[in-house]
Design a protein around this motif. Structure first.
Motif, PDB file in Angstrom:
ATOM      1  N   LYS A 105      60.164 -21.062  35.768  1.00 41.03           N
ATOM      2  CA  LYS A 105      59.359 -20.143  34.896  1.00 41.03           C
ATOM      3  C   LYS A 105      59.368 -18.791  35.517  1.00 41.03           C
ATOM      4  CE  LYS A 105      56.144 -22.039  32.238  1.00 41.03           C
ATOM      5  NZ  LYS A 105      54.730 -22.525  32.001  1.00 41.03           N
ATOM      6  N   GLY A 106      58.253 -18.186  35.129  1.00 37.54           N
ATOM      7  CA  GLY A 106      58.081 -16.714  35.601  1.00 37.54           C
ATOM      8  C   GLY A 106      58.204 -16.542  37.055  1.00 37.54           C
ATOM      9  N   ASP A 107      58.303 -17.583  38.032  1.00 34.66           N
ATOM     10  CA  ASP A 107      58.229 -17.460  39.653  1.00 34.66           C
ATOM     11  C   ASP A 107      59.702 -17.445  39.935  1.00 34.66           C
ATOM     12  OD1 ASP A 107      55.582 -17.446  39.967  1.00 34.66           O
ATOM     13  OD2 ASP A 107      55.625 -19.330  40.563  1.00 34.66           O
ATOM     14  N   ILE A 108      60.569 -17.355  38.979  1.00 36.48           N
ATOM     15  CA  ILE A 108      62.112 -17.379  39.236  1.00 36.48           C
ATOM     16  C   ILE A 108      62.599 -15.813  40.040  1.00 36.48           C
ATOM     17  CG2 ILE A 108      62.622 -16.256  36.995  1.00 36.48           C
ATOM     18  CD1 ILE A 108      65.032 -18.366  39.192  1.00 36.48           C
ATOM     19  N   GLY A 109      61.736 -14.844  39.794  1.00 35.84           N
ATOM     20  CA  GLY A 109      62.023 -13.694  40.645  1.00 35.84           C
ATOM     21  C   GLY A 109      61.838 -13.979  42.059  1.00 35.84           C
ATOM     22  N   LYS A 110      60.662 -14.707  42.281  1.00 39.31           N
ATOM     23  CA  LYS A 110      60.429 -15.249  43.521  1.00 39.31           C
ATOM     24  C   LYS A 110      61.495 -15.623  44.362  1.00 39.31           C
ATOM     25  CE  LYS A 110      55.183 -15.398  42.652  1.00 39.31           C
ATOM     26  NZ  LYS A 110      54.297 -16.037  42.571  1.00 39.31           N
ATOM     27  N   LEU A 111      62.225 -16.630  43.776  1.00 36.86           N
ATOM     28  CA  LEU A 111      62.956 -17.534  44.242  1.00 36.86           C
ATOM     29  C   LEU A 111      64.215 -16.713  44.810  1.00 36.86           C
ATOM     30  CD1 LEU A 111      62.878 -20.886  42.217  1.00 36.86           C
ATOM     31  CD2 LEU A 111      62.548 -20.595  44.646  1.00 36.86           C
ATOM     32  N   ILE A 112      64.804 -15.673  43.789  1.00 37.28           N
ATOM     33  CA  ILE A 112      65.793 -14.903  43.791  1.00 37.28           C
ATOM     34  C   ILE A 112      65.492 -14.015  44.969  1.00 37.28           C
ATOM     35  CG2 ILE A 112      67.117 -12.917  42.595  1.00 37.28           C
ATOM     36  CD1 ILE A 112      66.513 -14.114  39.876  1.00 37.28           C
ATOM     37  N   GLY A 348      65.981 -14.845  30.334  1.00 41.02           N
ATOM     38  CA  GLY A 348      64.730 -14.837  31.243  1.00 41.02           C
ATOM     39  C   GLY A 348      64.717 -15.982  32.008  1.00 41.02           C
ATOM     40  N   TRP A 349      63.873 -17.044  31.668  1.00 34.35           N
ATOM     41  CA  TRP A 349      63.674 -18.261  32.322  1.00 34.35           C
ATOM     42  C   TRP A 349      64.658 -19.132  32.009  1.00 34.35           C
ATOM     43  CZ3 TRP A 349      58.122 -19.141  30.461  1.00 34.35           C
ATOM     44  CH2 TRP A 349      57.066 -18.226  30.893  1.00 34.35           C
ATOM     45  N   THR A 484      61.228 -10.888  24.027  1.00 32.00           N
ATOM     46  CA  THR A 484      59.890 -11.115  24.234  1.00 32.00           C
ATOM     47  C   THR A 484      59.552 -10.976  25.737  1.00 32.00           C
ATOM     48  OG1 THR A 484      57.778 -12.631  24.215  1.00 32.00           O
ATOM     49  CG2 THR A 484      60.005 -13.519  24.345  1.00 32.00           C
ATOM     50  N   VAL A 485      58.571  -9.969  25.957  1.00 36.18           N
ATOM     51  CA  VAL A 485      58.154  -9.571  27.411  1.00 36.18           C
ATOM     52  C   VAL A 485      57.500 -10.906  28.077  1.00 36.18           C
ATOM     53  CG1 VAL A 485      56.780  -8.180  28.710  1.00 36.18           C
ATOM     54  CG2 VAL A 485      57.569  -7.251  26.775  1.00 36.18           C
ATOM     55  N   SER A 486      57.051 -11.642  27.378  1.00 34.73           N
ATOM     56  CA  SER A 486      56.511 -12.868  28.159  1.00 34.73           C
ATOM     57  C   SER A 486      57.515 -13.526  28.958  1.00 34.73           C
ATOM     58  CB  SER A 486      55.980 -14.007  27.022  1.00 34.73           C
ATOM     59  OG  SER A 486      56.524 -14.270  25.965  1.00 34.73           O
ATOM     60  N   ASN A 487      58.893 -13.218  28.697  1.00 33.58           N
ATOM     61  CA  ASN A 487      59.803 -14.039  29.331  1.00 33.58           C
ATOM     62  C   ASN A 487      60.532 -13.216  30.240  1.00 33.58           C
ATOM     63  OD1 ASN A 487      59.932 -16.094  26.957  1.00 33.58           O
ATOM     64  ND2 ASN A 487      61.284 -17.259  28.620  1.00 33.58           N
ATOM     65  N   TYR A 488      60.156 -12.051  30.479  1.00 33.13           N
ATOM     66  CA  TYR A 488      60.767 -11.137  31.460  1.00 33.13           C
ATOM     67  C   TYR A 488      60.386 -11.725  32.976  1.00 33.13           C
ATOM     68  CZ  TYR A 488      61.614  -7.711  27.981  1.00 33.13           C
ATOM     69  OH  TYR A 488      61.987  -6.797  26.720  1.00 33.13           O
ATOM     70  N   THR A 489      61.379 -11.395  33.652  1.00 30.80           N
ATOM     71  CA  THR A 489      60.994 -11.702  35.170  1.00 30.80           C
ATOM     72  C   THR A 489      60.550 -10.501  35.874  1.00 30.80           C
ATOM     73  OG1 THR A 489      62.647 -13.477  35.448  1.00 30.80           O
ATOM     74  CG2 THR A 489      61.941 -12.379  37.568  1.00 30.80           C
ATOM     75  N   ILE A 490      59.233 -10.531  35.897  1.00 33.53           N
ATOM     76  CA  ILE A 490      58.442  -9.241  36.616  1.00 33.53           C
ATOM     77  C   ILE A 490      58.511  -9.475  38.366  1.00 33.53           C
ATOM     78  CG2 ILE A 490      56.161  -8.070  37.026  1.00 33.53           C
ATOM     79  CD1 ILE A 490      55.255  -9.067  34.298  1.00 33.53           C
ATOM     80  N   PRO A 491      59.235  -8.226  38.825  1.00 30.79           N
ATOM     81  CA  PRO A 491      59.380  -8.307  40.273  1.00 30.79           C
ATOM     82  C   PRO A 491      58.229  -8.636  41.069  1.00 30.79           C
ATOM     83  CG  PRO A 491      60.510  -6.453  39.312  1.00 30.79           C
ATOM     84  CD  PRO A 491      59.685  -7.080  38.386  1.00 30.79           C
ATOM     85  N   PRO A 492      58.199  -9.657  41.885  1.00 33.34           N
ATOM     86  CA  PRO A 492      56.985 -10.178  42.742  1.00 33.34           C
ATOM     87  C   PRO A 492      56.687  -8.952  43.765  1.00 33.34           C
ATOM     88  CG  PRO A 492      59.075 -11.321  43.381  1.00 33.34           C
ATOM     89  CD  PRO A 492      59.497 -10.759  42.210  1.00 33.34           C
TER      90      PRO A 492
END
Length: 560
Positions: A105-112, A348-349, A484-492
């Motif tokens: 979900k939204g934590d994909i940025g952390k994994l990247i 996004g996700w 939709t912003v709710s699916n954006y990956t916000i940089p951790p």
């Protein structure tokens, strides 16, 4: 979580050892074994899969799962966050142990950022024919960012969507509509008047206290039953915690808007008048569903998937008139409900392949097969002859399956029908197969046919066939340029991520207190909250999120 992943890793190592031993014993290699269900071994290859949106233990052995294994040679060992724990991904990163497939979900940025997942671009180009066909000219929406336009995930949402039903709107009991002579309910004022009139007539239902409006604001569902309905009432599309100008990309933290104060002041008044369930911010999910299932809750502001079990329980109990009708309710006539808004493919996700997986190619081939026409029919319809039949050249759900699909909350889990659609690659409910047939059973015709007897009677009174006729049409609303912003990956670790987290914690606490407080204190409570948001530099978050939205529109080439 670490113990669970260690077990996964051990299982994979044991399996690899067996394969190597088998290859040595007969002098053959194990290359390409199990691909597309063909190979020298009768045993399927097990891939571990973590689903951040799951919440139940399930084994991959239902009829549809077995058919998937038969076709691909792959079996999934599925894992979920325990008790909705949102620390699962950080724990994976800390341990360095990852399952083969990850839906973060939204934590994909952390994994990247941690290097925990691989780029899929080359695999898509070399062997992703099904994925390329599925995403077509929307494949750019899979890309991570302007700075890093790589693709790390596939799946989650449909590519070709049709909007034949709504979700997340205010919903009111059919019996309220019937008792009041089928009134037109367009504004919060209309909504409150209907609830008040019915509540005064029926202060109890089946011997229990009637609850005019109940919310679930005690956990993460505060976002979907408290925060989001405020935006919908203000005529905003669903952008999570943000409000976006779709033409310019200008983005701001949504609770700063004056319409949100107006909505929550109304909710504060509902509480003061005794029209709001007093346990709305303390009850558990099970208690909430139990109340709805009893038939004594007159209205909700919720997503269909969140209270669907209660709806099925009411039907099973013969209480069709206690089920709900969606309403296009807004703050006033000048606002337009966005319930049927077309967001395009959200991007996004999605599901990623871990960098530590020893079966990356097999994992990718599995995901690509899941995007095939064969897989889409299987996961959506089930097995021919068991779940559906071919009648006059068209797929038709068997009556027992259709009945269970509508009324049995365990149907998908037990049969697998519909269970493996989300978060895997999916064509979408607006797609058709190579023969022109709907790729899902959820066509508008079927949705209308599935309405219970009370819904059909109420719709007839309103001279409608589908509830969406109440709402502004998808064509009228147009397609979102920014998704939709709710699916954006916000940089951790970014300023916007840190500020938003603080702002979310603050607004949930302060808005809840303001709703439950004395109406005479509401304005002061709201002003104090806004001052605290400004003190935490919410404007900087607005600026960063605006740039992110504009970058997304540039990446998707929708900014022209």
């Amino acid at each position: 979580m670490s113990k669970r992943l260690s077990k996964f890793s051990l299982a994979v190592l044991i399996l690899l050892g067996l394969v190597v031993l088998a290859a040595c014993s007969d002098g053959k290699t194990s290359d390409n074994a199990e691909k597309e269900g063909e190979g020298s071994s009768d045993e399927p290859l097990t891939l571990t899969f973590f689903n951040a949106d799951g919440g139940e233990e399930k084994t991959f052995d239902d009829p549809v799962a077995k058919k998937i294994t038969e076709k691909t040679g792959i079996k999934l060992e599925m894992d979920y966050p325990v008790g909705g724990n949102d620390e699962a991904i950080p724990l994976m990163i800390a341990s360095g142990e990852y399952p083969d497939l990850i839906f973060a979900k939204g934590d994909i940025g952390k994994l990247i950022e941690a290097g925990g997942v691989i780029k899929l671009d080359d695999l898509i180009e070399e062997k992703g024919d099904n994925l390329k066909a599925m995403y077509g000219d929307q494949i750019n929406r899979l890309r991570n960012s302007i700075e890093d336009p790589s693709i790390y995930t596939v799946g989650t949402y449909g590519v070709e969507n049709a909007y034949w039903e709504t979700s997340g709107t205010f919903q009111i009991q059919l019996d309220v509509l019937r008792e009041l002579g089928y009134p037109e309910i367009r504004t919060l004022e209309d909504f409150e008047a209907a609830l008040t009139e019915y509540y005064e007539k029926y202060p109890e239902i089946d011997g229990q206290k009637t609850l005019p409006l109940s919310l679930l604001g005690s956990d993460w569902r505060w976002l979907i039953t408290v925060g989001n309905p405020a935006g919908f009432a203000a005529g905003l599309q669903d952008d999570g915690q943000w409000a976006v100008n779709d033409e310019t990309g200008e983005t701001s933290y949504k609770f700063l808007l004056p319409e949100f104060k107006e909505y929550f002041k109304w909710l504060n008044g509902m509480n003061a008048k005794g029209l709001l369930d007093p346990e709305s911010f303390t009850q558990t999910y099970d208690t909430y569903i139990s109340k709805l299932s009893s038939g004594r809750v007159l209205s909700v502001a919720d997503q269909n998937w969140n209270f669907g079990d209660a709806d099925k329980a009411l039907v099973a109990d013969g209480k069709e008139w206690r089920t709900y009708a969606p309403l296009p309710v807004t703050l006033g006539e000048e606002y337009k409900s966005q319930a049927l808004k077309d967001y395009g493919f959200a991007g996004g996700w999605g599901i990623a392949i871990s960098s530590t997986s020893e079966h990356q190619e097999e994992a990718f081939e599995f995901l690509d097969w899941m995007a095939s026409e064969e897989a889409q029919i299987l996961t959506n319809w089930g097995i021919e002859g068991e779940n559906y039949d071919i009648v006059d050249g068209k797929r038709v759900m068997q009556e027992d399956d259709r009945e269970r699909m509508n009324n049995d909350p365990d149907y998908a889990k037990e049969t697998g029908v519909g269970y493996y659609v989300y978060p895997f690659p999916q064509w979408g409910n607006g797609a058709v197969d190579s023969e022109g047939q709907p790729i899902t059973p959820n066509s508008e015709e079927q949705i209308v046919a599935n309405y219970n007897s009370a819904e059909k009677e109420a719709l007839k009174e309103y001279e409608m066939t589908n509830w969406i006729e109440w709402f502004p049409s998808t064509e009228e609303l147009g397609r979102s340029n920014h998704g939709t912003v709710s699916n954006y990956t916000i940089p951790p670790g970014s300023d916007v991520q840190i500020i938003q987290q603080k702002a979310d914690d603050l607004t949930e606490q302060k808005i809840t207190q303001a709703i439950l407080g004395d109406p005479a204190d509401f304005d002061k409570a709201w002003e104090d909250m806004i001052a605290e948001l400004e003190a935490m530099n919410i404007q900087k978050a607005n600026e960063e999120m605006t740039q992110m939205t504009k970058d997304k529109m540039e990446l998707w080439e929708t900014n022209e």
